[in-house]
Structure formats: structure tokens, C-alpha cells
Write a protein that holds these residues in place. Structure first.
Motif, mmCIF file in Angstrom:
data_model
loop_
_atom_site.group_PDB
_atom_site.id
_atom_site.type_symbol
_atom_site.label_atom_id
_atom_site.label_comp_id
_atom_site.label_asym_id
_atom_site.label_seq_id
_atom_site.Cartn_x
_atom_site.Cartn_y
_atom_site.Cartn_z
ATOM 1 N N TYR A 51 2.417 -39.122 16.222
ATOM 2 C CA TYR A 51 1.669 -38.134 15.490
ATOM 3 C C TYR A 51 0.461 -38.768 14.985
ATOM 4 O O TYR A 51 -0.701 -38.222 14.950
ATOM 5 N N LEU A 52 0.568 -40.019 14.234
ATOM 6 C CA LEU A 52 -0.611 -40.372 13.693
ATOM 7 C C LEU A 52 -1.784 -40.825 14.446
ATOM 8 O O LEU A 52 -2.654 -40.685 14.312
ATOM 9 N N ILE A 53 -1.353 -41.382 15.569
ATOM 10 C CA ILE A 53 -2.362 -41.877 16.409
ATOM 11 C C ILE A 53 -3.178 -40.643 17.025
ATOM 12 O O ILE A 53 -4.193 -40.576 17.107
ATOM 13 N N ALA A 100 6.868 -37.088 22.638
ATOM 14 C CA ALA A 100 5.645 -36.471 23.273
ATOM 15 C C ALA A 100 5.425 -35.230 22.491
ATOM 16 O O ALA A 100 4.299 -34.938 22.430
ATOM 17 N N ALA A 101 6.378 -34.561 22.060
ATOM 18 C CA ALA A 101 6.047 -33.109 21.257
ATOM 19 C C ALA A 101 5.397 -33.663 19.898
ATOM 20 O O ALA A 101 4.346 -32.848 19.517
ATOM 21 N N ARG A 102 5.721 -34.816 19.555
ATOM 22 C CA ARG A 102 5.304 -35.172 18.102
ATOM 23 C C ARG A 102 3.505 -35.603 18.385
ATOM 24 O O ARG A 102 2.539 -35.330 17.678
ATOM 25 N N PHE A 103 3.326 -36.288 19.649
ATOM 26 C CA PHE A 103 1.953 -36.376 20.035
ATOM 27 C C PHE A 103 1.126 -34.892 20.168
ATOM 28 O O PHE A 103 0.005 -35.105 19.776
ATOM 29 N N LEU A 104 1.697 -34.318 20.948
ATOM 30 C CA LEU A 104 0.950 -32.798 20.941
ATOM 31 C C LEU A 104 0.845 -32.275 19.511
ATOM 32 O O LEU A 104 -0.253 -31.667 19.340
ATOM 33 N N GLN A 105 1.834 -32.452 18.698
ATOM 34 C CA GLN A 105 1.517 -31.846 17.442
ATOM 35 C C GLN A 105 0.515 -32.458 16.527
ATOM 36 O O GLN A 105 -0.365 -31.702 15.892
ATOM 37 N N GLY A 106 0.251 -33.701 16.793
ATOM 38 C CA GLY A 106 -0.964 -34.367 16.200
ATOM 39 C C GLY A 106 -2.413 -33.977 16.884
ATOM 40 O O GLY A 106 -3.141 -33.714 16.031
ATOM 41 N N ALA A 107 -2.268 -33.793 18.020
ATOM 42 C CA ALA A 107 -3.406 -33.340 18.828
ATOM 43 C C ALA A 107 -4.054 -31.986 18.219
ATOM 44 O O ALA A 107 -4.866 -31.590 18.166
ATOM 45 N N GLY A 108 -2.969 -30.956 18.132
ATOM 46 C CA GLY A 108 -3.253 -29.911 17.556
ATOM 47 C C GLY A 108 -3.551 -29.720 15.997
ATOM 48 O O GLY A 108 -4.517 -29.051 15.769
ATOM 49 N N SER A 109 -2.918 -30.680 15.364
ATOM 50 C CA SER A 109 -3.396 -30.673 14.083
ATOM 51 C C SER A 109 -4.875 -31.220 13.836
ATOM 52 O O SER A 109 -5.577 -30.674 12.869
#
Length: 480
Positions: A51-53, A100-109
Motif C-alpha cells: 500500500y505504502l509503495i 495485490a489488492a493492497r497495491f491497488l488500494q494504494g493507487a486509488g488512494s
């Protein structure tokens, strides 16, 4: 029309609250997720790191795209991506799917957060109203993290960890439904005004490598950090020569803007690390449950609310952002200084509650630093200024937590090897981290005092970037 602006602010604040809650709510449920999904201890850290990345590396690009393609459009798209990713996270049945879902959450955020402040400053050109709006917006970020820990404990204990992600769905859908009629429409400048594809690749790659270097626990950090420095240096060179730069370097010529973003890294690093480490202290040393830990931190959220919503705007209008910032930093430094004497058998009322009340300084610091960070943004650059401000904030969080957690763990490990009791060893490690955090806040006070000095009469900070409203406010403060 005026009423619609405050409804639009409510939409922006709700979206910010959703993003902040998601960041803190996850920490409470991580042990349960590890057991249910079979994470390794090192793999579990990537629930946060992924998420952070994504979030930290995409903020600057997302902010500029908001200026070019329309800030409302970018916020709506980011919120939609975040909601879809939350569904994916809530339905995850294995580590790979959740990461993978957390990465997408980070992008949306990143897409939603990067433009929120840009929309806010264009909605409230009047300095006094803007200070009130920033106070409300800052409260959702500061207090939302504490509320997230309470909510995370309740949802995890009463339902399951899946609901810490699924709770985002109704909040996100409500945000989308209200954003369409109430957020102002904007066409954007068009891609020709700043479609620097090479610059976008350099800055996104550089920030991603830099944040990865901070959060990685194994491998060659020096190599990754060197790559980040090279990519970011290339980005700066590119912006100086590009015909349509992604980030016009005039943004950094303002001492107020550049100084506020630099100070953010120091003070947010200390403040966010405090929030993580004090929760760990209560759980690992005092053996509080997740829910009790969240409730113990609730006075901090209430204190921040009282100050940021009730007093910060009036104080900023009367004394100016810099003075209010310094006052808030003094309170926060006192809070972390109090923790340098923390015992292994602390009593909540005498050892922890005073700190939770001194954290009210965050209700002064966050609105003031936000006003300074956005003070030099032209209307057409508001999204970029918002993205830059949020990027500095995320860097401060990542660097602060990584550095102070490492220091605390090293001190604790040394005591354990020497035969100390676990509670004593842990406490001394946390005390060292809090001491360093207090030093960082003290350095922030010095920086605010000397770097953020008002411009001398007749020598404006940077007239090319100041908006009429902020320029008038700066001149008024200079006459006081």
C-alpha cells in the motif's frame, strides 16, 4: 452556492477519512490475517508495504494529472479504484491476492488524496474560510487514525478481518454519489500543458525505489536507495529542460512551500511513529487488547478534534500559520518528552493520558503546515501542490516508522541479549525512539522559526506562485 462549498468539503473529508481509516485499521487485524491466510512474518509486512509503495510513489503524478485532466474526474476515478480494490481485499483467500489488492488500494488512494487539497483551496479562496476548511480536513486525517484502531478492533472481534476492507464499500459509494453533484466540475489544462511522459516515469520510479528502500527488511538497501537518488536527480534535470514539465520547478522557489514540505518529513515522521509505537507499547508491554488500545488513544482524537475544529482557524487568522505551527510543535515535543520517562508498568492516568492530551498540538500543527504547504499554489497548479504536499507526508511516515522502529528494536535486542526482562527491554527501546522523535520535533521548531520567516517588506517570497488571497494574508502577517 456557499452551502454547496461546505457540502463539497464534507465529501472531501469523508473521502480522506476512508483512506486514513484504511491505513490504521489494518494494523489491528494483522495477526489474525497472518493466521488465516498463512503469511510468513516477513510476508505479512507487505500488507502495509504494498500500500505504502503504490500510494507514496503515485501521489505526485496523480496530483499533476488532476491539474491536466480535471481534479474532480481524478478523484472520482481514484475513489472507484479504491472501492473495487477494497472488495478484492475483503474477498482475498491467500497472501498474493491480498497484497495485490493492497497495491491497488494504494493507487486509488493516491489518485483521490492527491487532488483533495487542490479542490479545497480552489473552493475556499478567502483566507479565513480556507483556514476553517483546512482545520476540518486536517482533523479527519489526524483523528481518523486513532478511530481506525478502535473500529478495527470492533470489526475484527465482532465479525472478521474481511470487514475491515469491506466497510470501505458503503463509505466509498456514498462518497461517489455525493461527489458527482457537489464537487465543482473542472476541465483541466489538457495533456499538452504538461504531458511529460519521461518525467512521469522518472519521478514515479524514483519514489517507488526510495520508499521500497525504506520499507524493505532484506536485500541491498544501499543499491535501491542509490537507484532512487539517480532517478529523482534525473527527474529534476528533466523538469529544468522539458518544454512542458510535469512539475514546474517554480513550485519549489517559494521558501514557504519548500520549507513546509521539508519540515513535514521531520514532524510527520515523529508524529506517525509515536502513534504506531505507543500502540505497540500498550499491547506488548501493558498487554492491552486491540480494542482497549484504540479506546486508550481516543482522548488524543478528541483533543485534536477540539483544537482543529474549534480553535485552529481563529488562531491562524489572528497569529498566522507559522506562529500556530510553532505553538503546536511545542505541545507535541512536550508529549514525546514526557514519554522519555515511560516505565514498564505505566499507569494510564499519570503516564499516558497527559501525552494523549498534549497530542492536541496536532490539531494546530496539521492545519498550519497544510496552509503553508499550499500557500504558493497557482489555481492551475493546485493539484500538483496537493500531490507534492501528500508525497512529503508519506515519505515522512515511511522514513520515520522504519527508522524509529529499527532503533527501538535494536535497543530491545541488546537488552534481551544481556538478560533483561522482556517488558523492561521493550520499554527502553520505545523510550529511545520517543527521545529521537522529540529531537525531530525540536528540529522542526527551529526550522519553522528560521526557515519559515515571513518575507521582508518589499521582498515577497515568490510572487510568481502566490495567489492573491495568500499574498494578501502574508502581507498582513508581515505588518503585525
Amino acid at each position: 452556492m456557499k452551502q454547496n462549498r461546505w457540502l463539497a468539503l464534507a465529501v472531501l473529508a469523508t473521502g480522506m477519512l476512508m483512506v486514513v481509516l484504511d491505513g490504521s485499521i489494518v494494523t489491528v487485524a494483522m495477526p489474525v490475517m497472518q493466521r488465516d491466510l498463512g503469511f510468513t512474518p516477513e510476508g505479512l509486512t507487505w500488507v502495509i508495504n504494498a500500500y505504502l509503495i503504490a500510494f507514496g510513489s503515485l501521489l505526485l503524478l496523480a496530483g499533476r494529472l488532476g491539474d491536466l485532466l480535471g481534479r474532480k474526474r481524478t478523484l472520482l476515478a481514484g475513489t472507484a479504484v479504491f472501492v473495487a480494490a477494497s472488495v478484492l481485499a475483503g474477498l482475498s483467500n491467500g497472501p498474493a491476492m491480498l497484497i495485490a489488492a493492497r497495491f491497488l488500494q494504494g493507487a486509488g488512494s493516491a489518485m483521490a488524496s492527491a487532488v483533495s487539497l487542490g479542490i479545497l483551496v480552489t473552493l475556499f479562496p478567502d483566507q479565513r474560510e480556507r483556514a476553517r476548511a483546512i482545520g476540518v480536513f486536517s482533523f479527519t486525517g489526524a483523528a481518523g487514525a486513532s478511530l481506525g484502531q478502535v473500529l478495527g478492533g470492533v470489526l475484527t472481534d465482532a465479525l472478521s478481518w474481511h470487514w475491515i476492507f469491506l466497510i470501505n464499500v458503503p463509505i466509498g459509494l456514498a462518497t461517489l454519489a455525493l461527489a458527482v453533484p457537489y464537487l465543482p466540475a473542472d476541465r483541466g489544462l489538457g495533456l499538452r500543458a504538461g504531458a511529460d511522459a519521461l518525467g512521469a516515469l522518472l519521478v514515479t520510479g524514483g519514489l517507488m525505489a526510495g520508499i521500497y528502500a525504506v520499507v524493505q527488511t532484506s536485500g541491498n538497501r544501499l543499491l535501491t536507495a542509490s537507484l532512487a537518488v539517480l532517478l529523482l536527480a534525473g527527474f529534476v534535470l528533466r523538469q529544468a529542460t522539458a518544454r512542458t514539465p510535469l512539475m514546474p520547478l517554480r513550485m519549489l522557489r517559494s521558501r514557504q512551500v519548500a520549507g513546509a514540505n521539508a519540515l513535514q518529513i521531520l514532524m510527520i515522521g515523529a508524529m506517525f511513529s509515536f502513534q504506531i509505537l505507543i500502540a505497540l507499547y500498550m499491547q506488548r508491554v501493558l498487554h492491552y487488547s486491540a480494542l482497549r488500545t484504540g479506546l486508550a488513544m481516543l482522548p488524543a482524537a478528541l483533543a485534536i478534534a477540539a483544537v482543529s475544529l474549534g480553535a485552529s482557524a481563529r488562531l491562524i487568522h489572528r497569529f498566522g500559520e507559522r506562529t500556530v505551527l510553532i505553538a503546536g510543535l511545542v505541545l507535541l515535543t512536550g508529549g514525546l518528552g514526557w514519554l522519555t520517562r515511560l516505565p514498564a508498568d505505566a499507569r494510564y492516568t499519570t503516564d499516558l493520558l497527559p501525552v494523549m492530551l498534549l497530542v492536541a498540538g496536532g490539531g494546530l500543527v496539521l492545519p498550519a503546515i497544510t496552509g503553508l504547504g499550499m500557500s504558493g499554489a497557482r489555481p492551475e497548479d493546485a493539484g500538483l501542490a496537493s500531490g507534492l504536499f501528500n508525497t512529503a507526508q508519506q515519505l515522512g511516515m515511511a522514513i520515520g516508522v522504519a527508522a524509529l522502529s529499527t532503533v527501538a528494536a535494536a535497543r530491545t535486542a541488546g537488552h534481551l541479549r544481556a538478560g533483561a526482562a522482556e517488558a523492561v527491554a521493550l520499554t527502553d527501546g520505545y523510550r529511545l525512539a520517543f527521545t529521537i522523535g522529540a529531537v525531530l520535533l525540536a528540529l522542526s521548531i527551529a526550522g519553522a522559526a528560521f526557515v519559515l520567516r515571513p518575507a521582508a517588506a518589499g521582498a515577497p517570497d515568490e510572487p510568481a506562485t502566490a495567489t492573491p488571497a495568500t499574498g494578501a494574508a502574508a502581507a498582513a502577517r508581515g505588518r503585525r
